[in-house]
Design a protein around this motif. Sequence first.
Motif, short mmCIF file in Angstrom:
data_model
loop_
_atom_site.label_atom_id
_atom_site.label_comp_id
_atom_site.label_asym_id
_atom_site.label_seq_id
_atom_site.Cartn_x
_atom_site.Cartn_y
_atom_site.Cartn_z
N ASN A 1 0.64 -1.27 0.03
CA ASN A 1 0.00 0.00 -0.09
C ASN A 1 0.92 1.44 -0.05
N GLY A 2 2.23 1.07 0.00
CA GLY A 2 2.83 2.20 -0.13
C GLY A 2 3.36 2.66 1.34
N GLN A 3 3.09 1.93 2.51
CA GLN A 3 3.25 2.48 3.63
C GLN A 3 4.94 1.93 4.04
N LEU A 4 5.48 3.17 4.41
CA LEU A 4 6.92 2.67 5.07
C LEU A 4 6.99 2.35 6.52
N TRP A 5 7.52 1.21 7.02
CA TRP A 5 7.73 0.80 8.17
C TRP A 5 9.26 0.64 8.70
N GLY A 6 9.49 1.07 9.94
CA GLY A 6 10.74 0.94 10.32
C GLY A 6 10.81 0.52 11.87
N TRP A 7 12.27 0.13 12.12
CA TRP A 7 12.60 -0.34 13.42
C TRP A 7 13.99 -0.40 13.78
N GLY A 8 14.48 -0.26 15.10
CA GLY A 8 15.81 -0.13 15.37
C GLY A 8 16.39 1.31 15.73
N ASP A 9 17.35 1.76 15.47
CA ASP A 9 17.90 3.11 15.93
C ASP A 9 17.13 4.21 15.43
N ASN A 10 17.00 5.05 16.35
CA ASN A 10 15.98 6.20 16.13
C ASN A 10 16.91 7.45 16.57
N GLU A 11 18.35 7.32 16.76
CA GLU A 11 18.79 8.37 17.46
C GLU A 11 18.76 9.66 16.72
N HIS A 12 18.70 9.65 15.46
CA HIS A 12 18.56 10.84 14.56
C HIS A 12 17.19 10.80 13.71
N HIS A 13 16.22 10.29 14.42
CA HIS A 13 14.79 10.49 13.92
C HIS A 13 14.63 10.07 12.44
N THR A 14 15.37 8.70 12.34
CA THR A 14 14.98 8.14 11.00
C THR A 14 13.71 7.29 10.98
N LEU A 15 13.21 7.24 12.12
CA LEU A 15 11.98 6.39 12.28
C LEU A 15 10.61 7.31 12.65
N LEU A 16 10.97 8.08 13.89
CA LEU A 16 9.76 8.62 14.52
C LEU A 16 10.45 10.05 14.78
N PRO A 17 9.68 11.32 14.50
CA PRO A 17 10.14 12.57 14.75
C PRO A 17 10.24 13.09 16.24
N ASN A 18 9.52 12.84 16.91
CA ASN A 18 9.45 13.32 18.35
C ASN A 18 10.02 12.85 19.48
N THR A 19 11.09 11.98 18.95
CA THR A 19 11.65 11.08 20.10
C THR A 19 12.95 10.65 19.49
N THR A 20 13.76 10.44 20.20
CA THR A 20 14.96 9.62 20.02
C THR A 20 15.35 8.23 20.51
N VAL B 1 7.42 0.17 13.57
CA VAL B 1 6.28 1.55 13.65
C VAL B 1 6.28 2.06 12.33
N LYS B 2 5.06 2.92 12.06
CA LYS B 2 4.82 3.39 10.81
C LYS B 2 5.55 4.65 10.65
N ILE B 3 6.10 4.84 9.26
CA ILE B 3 6.92 6.03 9.36
C ILE B 3 6.24 7.05 8.57
N ASP B 4 6.00 8.30 8.72
CA ASP B 4 5.27 9.58 7.94
C ASP B 4 6.09 9.82 6.76
N THR B 5 5.82 9.54 5.58
CA THR B 5 6.39 9.93 4.57
C THR B 5 5.63 10.90 3.52
N GLY B 6 4.55 11.34 4.13
CA GLY B 6 3.72 12.39 3.49
C GLY B 6 2.77 11.62 2.42
N ASP B 7 2.47 12.46 1.24
CA ASP B 7 2.15 11.79 0.07
C ASP B 7 3.14 11.44 -1.07
N ILE B 8 4.36 11.08 -0.62
CA ILE B 8 5.55 10.70 -1.56
C ILE B 8 4.72 9.50 -1.78
N ASP B 9 5.03 9.17 -3.27
CA ASP B 9 4.64 7.84 -4.07
C ASP B 9 5.99 7.06 -4.02
N ILE B 10 6.30 6.38 -3.10
CA ILE B 10 7.73 5.70 -3.04
C ILE B 10 7.85 4.49 -4.00
#
Length: 390
Positions: free
Chosen positions: A201-220, A227-236
């Motif tokens: 469906n075009g949803q990007l998922w990620g897990w692991g190291d998040n020190e530099h906000h690769t996965l979630l924006p509001n936490t390290t 977890v679901k990664i928010d990529t906006g309306d980018i058609d990956i």
Amino acid sequence: MIKRILSLSLLLCLLCSSASAVIYECEDGKNVLLAIGGSFAYARDTEGNLRVWGDNQFGQLGKGNTKQTFKVADFKTKNADINLSQLKDVVTASDYSFMWMEDGSVWGVGNNSYLPLTKKEGTYTTHVTTKLPEAPVAMATGFGHVMILTENGEVYAWGRNSQGQVGNGKTKKIQEPYKLPLQNIVQIACGGKFSLALDANGQLWGWGDNEHHTLLPNTTENQKTPVKIDTGDIDIAYIDGCGASVVILDTEGTLWTWGHNDMYQLGYETKKKSTSTPQAVPLPGKVTYVAAYSSQTYAILEDGSLWSWGNNSYGQLGLGFRSSSTEGVLPGMCWDKDVVLVQGGSLFCIAMLKDGTVLSAGISKFGQQGEGTADSKYTMAPNGMDLILE
């Protein structure tokens, strides 16, 4: 064509991973294979000859010993069960590698400190069977962990797990492949210590190291499960991972990046601060192919030119100069036309032109340039090897 190259209207690489070799298909139906590890390389020419060179201190070249190979050499293995005519792909990592055969079997070799070979701990200098729960359709490797994608869209991971990159909710390395709670996955990729998966469906998922906000924006905080990664309306169309940043290519040929940017590996200025939101890399044309490793990225544009940016401490960007070890470089063209494939290692890169000429740049401490010396090269230049034979 390149199996990982992208048509702007059709994704041709749904089941290819960031660690698998890139394969160039010639007009006569023959193909060329190129696989780059941390400080070593595998390449197969159009006649089926497999060659290796570079670092072999963990036996990652699969020759059955740990002798260094400063010059391109024919691949030979002491494992009589490996039939090179049945070789489907070579999957490389920082200091280990896999041979993936046509029958779905996988043979691993190299540094096994984090159990990526699914065997007991220890360094292997002869290929050993890597026991997988199912035959893979794609494989990806990080700095000690491995993922596979199965035909029915399921994902397994194992190996190093210090930041939760295996996704099993824990942080202890594991030997047995763990089945992730994901479905309908079409692509997988690994960063250094994090993992990515793209679903149908075009949803990007990620897990692991998040020190530099690769996965979630509001936490390290590291994410030990997907977890679901928010990529906006980018058609990956394609996903890849650097050491601590994410690279995605959309269906229009635009490259997007976010995460760690201490070496300008994102391709734009942030005053070396990490970013949590995808931003477009300012390139002068549509991207047809991208390769990311550690802190540097390479992109081929539709005109055949090769661009690079990020860490250039040993000239691995091929841009004709050497920066200090604490500085990076923004996008620059390191070759003007006819580039059809490229892969980067930790401090070097290898590319190929349409006629089979092999180009290289960067460090050669372990013979990464394949020319028989330890001399670094700061510009992208032919290394005397030709992978397309008449």
